[in-house]
Design an enzyme around this catalytic site. Structure first.
Site, PDB file in Angstrom:
ATOM      1  N   ASP A 129      18.609 -14.052   6.094  1.00  0.00           N
ATOM      2  CA  ASP A 129      17.644 -14.222   7.176  1.00  0.00           C
ATOM      3  C   ASP A 129      17.591 -13.020   8.106  1.00  0.00           C
ATOM      4  O   ASP A 129      18.620 -12.503   8.542  1.00  0.00           O
ATOM      5  CB  ASP A 129      18.038 -15.467   7.990  1.00  0.00           C
ATOM      6  CG  ASP A 129      17.055 -15.763   9.097  1.00  0.00           C
ATOM      7  OD1 ASP A 129      15.877 -16.002   8.786  1.00  0.00           O
ATOM      8  OD2 ASP A 129      17.454 -15.749  10.271  1.00  0.00           O
ATOM      9  N   THR A 130      16.381 -12.581   8.389  1.00  0.00           N
ATOM     10  CA  THR A 130      16.143 -11.607   9.444  1.00  0.00           C
ATOM     11  C   THR A 130      14.721 -11.796   9.929  1.00  0.00           C
ATOM     12  O   THR A 130      13.869 -12.345   9.215  1.00  0.00           O
ATOM     13  CB  THR A 130      16.382 -10.160   8.955  1.00  0.00           C
ATOM     14  OG1 THR A 130      16.370  -9.274  10.066  1.00  0.00           O
ATOM     15  CG2 THR A 130      15.326  -9.730   7.944  1.00  0.00           C
ATOM     16  N   ALA A 131      14.426 -11.365  11.158  1.00  0.00           N
ATOM     17  CA  ALA A 131      13.106 -11.617  11.747  1.00  0.00           C
ATOM     18  C   ALA A 131      11.990 -11.017  10.906  1.00  0.00           C
ATOM     19  O   ALA A 131      10.950 -11.646  10.695  1.00  0.00           O
ATOM     20  CB  ALA A 131      13.070 -11.067  13.170  1.00  0.00           C
ATOM     21  N   GLY A 146       7.051 -17.526   8.072  1.00  0.00           N
ATOM     22  CA  GLY A 146       6.683 -17.769   9.453  1.00  0.00           C
ATOM     23  C   GLY A 146       7.154 -16.648  10.357  1.00  0.00           C
ATOM     24  O   GLY A 146       8.345 -16.347  10.417  1.00  0.00           O
ATOM     25  N   VAL A 147       6.231 -16.014  11.052  1.00  0.00           N
ATOM     26  CA  VAL A 147       6.553 -15.014  12.071  1.00  0.00           C
ATOM     27  C   VAL A 147       5.805 -15.405  13.340  1.00  0.00           C
ATOM     28  O   VAL A 147       4.576 -15.316  13.396  1.00  0.00           O
ATOM     29  CB  VAL A 147       6.169 -13.590  11.622  1.00  0.00           C
ATOM     30  CG1 VAL A 147       6.379 -12.603  12.781  1.00  0.00           C
ATOM     31  CG2 VAL A 147       6.981 -13.160  10.407  1.00  0.00           C
ATOM     32  N   GLY A 148       6.539 -15.892  14.321  1.00  0.00           N
ATOM     33  CA  GLY A 148       5.949 -16.167  15.622  1.00  0.00           C
ATOM     34  C   GLY A 148       5.564 -17.584  15.964  1.00  0.00           C
ATOM     35  O   GLY A 148       5.208 -17.836  17.121  1.00  0.00           O
ATOM     36  N   CYS A 197      10.118 -18.763  20.287  1.00  0.00           N
ATOM     37  CA  CYS A 197       9.820 -17.395  19.862  1.00  0.00           C
ATOM     38  C   CYS A 197       8.700 -16.781  20.707  1.00  0.00           C
ATOM     39  O   CYS A 197       7.671 -17.421  20.951  1.00  0.00           O
ATOM     40  CB  CYS A 197       9.413 -17.392  18.391  1.00  0.00           C
ATOM     41  SG  CYS A 197       9.144 -15.752  17.700  1.00  0.00           S
TER      42      CYS A 197
END
Length: 484
Positions: free
Chosen positions: A251-253, A301-303, A308
């Protein structure tokens, strides 16, 4: 999945779409099988996010008992992760893990672990484990905590000789349910070979008829754990596999980067025989690159997460429904699967993520405000119960992640923190436990399947018919306040 009517010309999030009912041969929610079929031991398409304020061994065990997965966060030191995995593996599958406190513990101490709510209780016993039946004073119903003084000792409140049931005598869930209801108690202790092994309530016995536990090949509760992409990732992955983890989450952003690809290749070369989840990503290109490097499940999913601030800080991200839709299609072509991570606030959102092609849906803050989430229960000035939650890129999370650095280097890291460092997540008085939320979520999702005429998750992927709606259309679907 197909769209009804006009095709979208912009990216969509869950509130932009709705499910259209179709002719259905599925006449009961009990006909629906929600198993995700993604190579994990899960029997429900629900995953608790790898956030420090969301998933610990207590919550992971409860979820696995009902078929879902909890992902232990990567911020924990390796020794603590190892202990947490082994903790989950040691917990009972067929009955609940008992909350045990000594007779001298006070009501105030108990209320930090358990609210005064029906269906829960505390085993009052002389420790340490294993606890023989001769050291059990009884079960104190959680509702009794509401009327006792904070400094009252549990040993003075418990009713001696509370009912118990021998594990060997539990012929069926129905039998256990009948024993508990006939005794007119909230719960009973479960004993085996003269020792306490669990507790069982009438509702737990009932749930056991509706859910199938997520277990490993040895019949123990399943659990996932996360690793980051820095340091000796292969060594950490090997250690977690040795501890018995069932699913590995890398996992990383920003998952579509060279550091992630290197980490995936290093882990893949170990040939651990585990599903490997990697993310976060939002594009088909990201799917193809991460699958080529060894991922079998993509975290998408980003954001969209409640904690977040990425989109407001960086303008980076993508509306979640479209992100899941595109990545799920690419994953199917590559023989992989998608976990939709973030943005769900109602059961409808879970159903829409599955309609878009996700195998499972990750839940974060929604689960943070439950009895089983990490942290103690607290009360605000008005007496409402809450637990503290924070984003995994926030200052608080960064401080914990880099606590071993010297003050200068840690301060430099904190300059680039994002997300919310502290937020009160209030317990829902009607659904204080994570199982209560699972009941609500799966009930709604099962109904969604019946409307689509689908009995399985793969069938739902095929049969879901989705329409576009205005903001007014979304508001129309909400129930009116009771006081209107």
């Amino acid at each position: 999945m197909e769209f009804s009517g006009a095709q979208p010309t912009v990216d969509l999030t869950y509130s932009d779409v709705f499910l259209v009912p179709r002719r259905s041969g599925v006449t009961s929610r009990l006909q629906v099988d929600l198993a995700p079929h993604d190579g994990t031991p899960a029997t429900l398409p629900i995953v608790a996010a790898n956030m420090n304020s969301v998933t610990g061994p207590r919550l992971a065990a409860v979820l696995a008992r009902r078929g879902a997965l909890g992902v232990l966060p990567q911020d924990l030191p390796l020794q603590e992760l190892d202990a947490a995995i082994r903790d989950v593996k040691s917990q009972p599958v067929l009955w609940d893990t008992p909350i045990v406190l000594p007779p001298h513990a006070t009501v105030a101490e108990a209320l930090r672990l358990l609210p005064a709510t029906a269906g829960h209780g505390i085993v009052v016993a002389h420790g340490p484990a294993p606890i023989g039946v001769d050291r059990i004073l009884g079960i104190l119903p959680a509702t009794r905590l509401a009327t006792a003084l904070p400094d009252a000792q549990l040993g003075d409140l418990v009713h001696r000789g509370s009912p118990s049931i021998d594990a060997d005598d539990i012929g069926s869930e129905r039998h256990a349910f009948d024993v508990i209801t006939e005794a007119d108690v909230d719960m009973v202790t479960v004993v085996h070979h003269g020792h306490l092994v669990g507790t069982l309530s009438a509702r737990s016995a009932l749930r056991a008829t509706l859910y199938r536990p997520a277990v490993d090949a040895g019949g123990r509760l399943a659990v996932a754990a996360a690793v980051g992409i820095n340091g000796d990732v292969a060594a950490k992955a090997r250690a977690l596999a040795g501890a018995g983890v069932d699913v590995l989450v890398v996992d990383t952003a920003h998952g579509h980067q060279e550091g992630m690809l290197r980490a995936l290749r290093a882990i893949s070369e170990l040939d651990l025989g585990l599903p490997i989840v990697a993310g976060n990503i939002v594009t088909a290109d990201g799917v193809r690159d991460l699958v080529d490097a060894g991922a079998t499940i993509l975290k998408v999913g980003v954001g969209p997460g409640a904690m977040c601030t990425t989109r407001m800080m960086t303008a980076v991200g993508r509306p979640q429904f479209s992100a899941v839709l595109e990545t799920a299609e690419a994953a199917r072509a590559a023989g992989a699967h998608v976990w939709a991570d973030g943005g769900v606030r109602y059961p409808r959102d879970v159903a829409l993520a599955l309609a878009a092609g996700a195998a499972s849906v990750m839940i974060g803050s929604w689960f943070a405000g439950t009895i089983e989430a990490p942290g103690e229960l607290q009360r605000d000035a008005e007496g409402r119960l809450f637990k503290e939650s924070w984003g995994m890129a926030s200052t608080k999370a960064v401080q914990a992640r880099f606590e071993r650095l010297d003050a200068y280097e840690r301060a430099r890291k904190e300059l680039f923190a994002e997300g919310i460092s502290s937020s009160k997540i209030y317990l829902d008085p009607l659904r204080p436990g994570v199982e209560d939320l699972l009941d609500m979520i799966t009930s709604g999702v099962r109904s969604s399947f019946t409307y689509a005429g689908a009995a399985t998750v793969p069938e739902f992927h095929e049969r879901a018919l989705v329409g576009l709606q205005s903001a007014a259309g979304y508001e129309e679907g909400k129930a009116l306040p009771v006081s209107w």
